[in-house]
Design an enzyme around this catalytic site. Structure first.
Site, PDB file in Angstrom:
ATOM      1  N   HIS A   1       0.830  -1.207   0.000  1.00  0.00           N
ATOM      2  CA  HIS A   1       0.000   0.000   0.000  1.00  0.00           C
ATOM      3  C   HIS A   1       0.864   1.257   0.000  1.00  0.00           C
ATOM      4  O   HIS A   1       2.073   1.221   0.244  1.00  0.00           O
ATOM      5  CB  HIS A   1      -0.900   0.008   1.234  1.00  0.00           C
ATOM      6  CG  HIS A   1      -0.122  -0.155   2.507  1.00  0.00           C
ATOM      7  ND1 HIS A   1       0.600   0.871   3.083  1.00  0.00           N
ATOM      8  CD2 HIS A   1       0.088  -1.239   3.298  1.00  0.00           C
ATOM      9  CE1 HIS A   1       1.205   0.439   4.171  1.00  0.00           C
ATOM     10  NE2 HIS A   1       0.921  -0.852   4.319  1.00  0.00           N
TER      11      HIS A   1
ATOM     12  N   ASP B   1       4.316  -4.888   3.574  1.00  0.00           N
ATOM     13  CA  ASP B   1       5.761  -5.084   3.644  1.00  0.00           C
ATOM     14  C   ASP B   1       6.099  -6.465   4.199  1.00  0.00           C
ATOM     15  O   ASP B   1       7.055  -7.102   3.754  1.00  0.00           O
ATOM     16  CB  ASP B   1       6.423  -3.987   4.484  1.00  0.00           C
ATOM     17  CG  ASP B   1       5.730  -3.755   5.829  1.00  0.00           C
ATOM     18  OD1 ASP B   1       4.731  -4.446   6.130  1.00  0.00           O
ATOM     19  OD2 ASP B   1       6.192  -2.873   6.571  1.00  0.00           O
TER      20      ASP B   1
END
Length: 430
Positions: free
Chosen positions: A59, A337
């Protein structure tokens, strides 16, 4: 999802590729392997036709997930103006579960709304900067797959594109912005983003669903901050920043705040700026200690189900028995991540840098126009990559699948591996 902890129903049905079909495929790629490894007969990219693209992306920029234990006057102010939506990123969409039903409840969003940062923003909210990052990523994909080559239609077409995201607002909104950039807010049908229950999600390491993984990582995460080097550096940073030794702060929390403040140009703590490189390095060291690359099972449980999903998309695309309409040209996966880092490790292309906001891992599938062999090409952050086990940037599909198979887990194998910890516990009478 930096600081988050890194009923199996999460896989979209992909069908069964028969052993006969796969054996036939292996014979077809044999020539490609020979060409790719023979310096006199390299793969001619001009003869390759793009057939499918899969993009896994983090994102865009957001507010921190957990504030640092600073006095209020020392805290950065997160003004609601940071959440203004750039007009070019507006694009209507709907969200369903994986079978087309109602959008599931998001326990993560509920947790983030319990934390209000100084200034009034909730934890983990996508910002205008993050929206612009995702729009820019969409424009890059448009240049690659609409303008440079006529692979995708200029407007969104649900027959060409499948979209899936974790069920968190920042990821859903990031996907909206990417699609707005990719298709310039033009569409030929409704945009539907598919998501899953948090308990069975496979787009991140699911500790809630996998007890074996939870047990392994829980102890390692606590032990990581006590490791030589990491421990001394952490204490030095905490002392310089005025934190108490007992404050629950590690390098992952420090990196999360530092990265969020810097990408928004906010006046970060001088000491946080001073230790920028050290904090990122030690955050990566912490993650590698928790993941332990030599522990194949941990990586399998972390991203094995997701790799299996990506692998299944490839196999469906090359299987001549796949019915028309059962595959898409583009698969988009909005992740985190903590998804990208282990994925990069399993593919052998990790650059020892924390995956930044809006980072993307792109997997292209090609077919040779004359020999009909299949090849895969990988990009990370727009840069060409040569994955482990591959002779060059155009990797024969057979070799690529062999490399992926080391870590990919079918739903059945995932359930078995995840349940082993419980069996051990019961056996020990705990």
């Amino acid at each position: 999802m930096i600081t988050g902890v890194f009923r199996v129903r999460a896989w979209v049905p992909v069908g069964i590729v028969s052993s006969l079909v796969y054996s036939f495929h292996r014979r077809r790629v044999a020539l490609a392997e020979q060409q790719a490894t023979d310096g006199q007969h390299p793969v001619d990219g001009r003869q390759l036709e793009l057939k499918m693209v899969q993009v896994v992306f983090r994102h865009g920029a957001r507010s921190p997930l957990k504030p640092l234990p600073q006095e209020e006057e020392e805290q950065v102010e997160w003004n609601p103006r940071l959440l203004e939506v750039p007009p070019q990123t507006q694009f209507d969409y709907s969200v369903t579960n994986l079978t087309g039903g109602p959008k599931p409840h998001s326990p993560y969003d509920s947790q983030y709304h319990e934390t209000t940062l100084k200034g009034g923003i909730f934890a983990g909210q996508l910002t205008s900067v993050g929206m612009q990052q995702m729009f820019a990523l969409g424009e890059r994909l448009r240049k690659n797959y609409v303008e440079d080559i006529p692979f995708l239609s200029p407007a969104f077409n649900p027959q060409e594109v499948f979209v899936r995201s974790t069920n968190m607002n920042r990821n859903l909104e990031s996907t909206r912005c990417l699609l707005a950039g990719l298709f310039q807010r033009q569409k030929e049908g409704p945009i539907v983003i598919h998501t899953d229950e948090a308990s069975s999600e496979v787009l991140y390491p699911n500790y809630q669903n996998c007890q074996n993984l939870r047990q392994r990582f829980r102890g390692r995460k606590k032990a990581a901050s006590l490791q030589p080097g990491i421990s001394e550096d952490l204490q030095r940073v905490k002392e310089e920043m005025g934190f108490d030794r007992g404050d629950n702060v590690d390098f992952l929390i420090l990196l999360d705040n530092m990265a969020a403040e810097q990408v928004h140009g906010l006046p970060s703590c001088p000491m946080l700026q001073r230790f920028t490189r050290l904090i990122e390095q030690r955050a990566v060291d912490t993650a590698l200690y928790v993941l332990q690359v030599e522990d194949r099972e941990s990586l399998q449980m972390a991203v094995g189900p997701f790799l299996h999903l990506l692998e299944s998309n490839l196999l469906k695309a090359v299987d001549p028995a796949t019915a028309p309409g059962k595959t898409r040209k583009l698969y988009l996966y909005a992740a985190h991540d903590v998804t990208l880092l282990p994925l990069l490790l399993t593919l052998g292309i990790f650059d020892h840098k924390w995956p930044p906001f809006a980072a993307d891992l792109t997997m292209e599938l090609y077919q040779h126009q004359e020999s009909k062999e299949w090849f895969v090409q990988l990009y990370y952050h727009g840069e060409e990559q040569v994955p482990r086990g591959c002779p060059g940037r155009f990797c024969p599909l057979d070799q690529f699948l062999n490399a992926m198979s080391i870590y990919a887990l079918s739903p059945e194998k995932y359930r078995t591996l995840c349940s082993q910890a419980q069996a051990i516990e019961l056996g020990n009478g705990e």
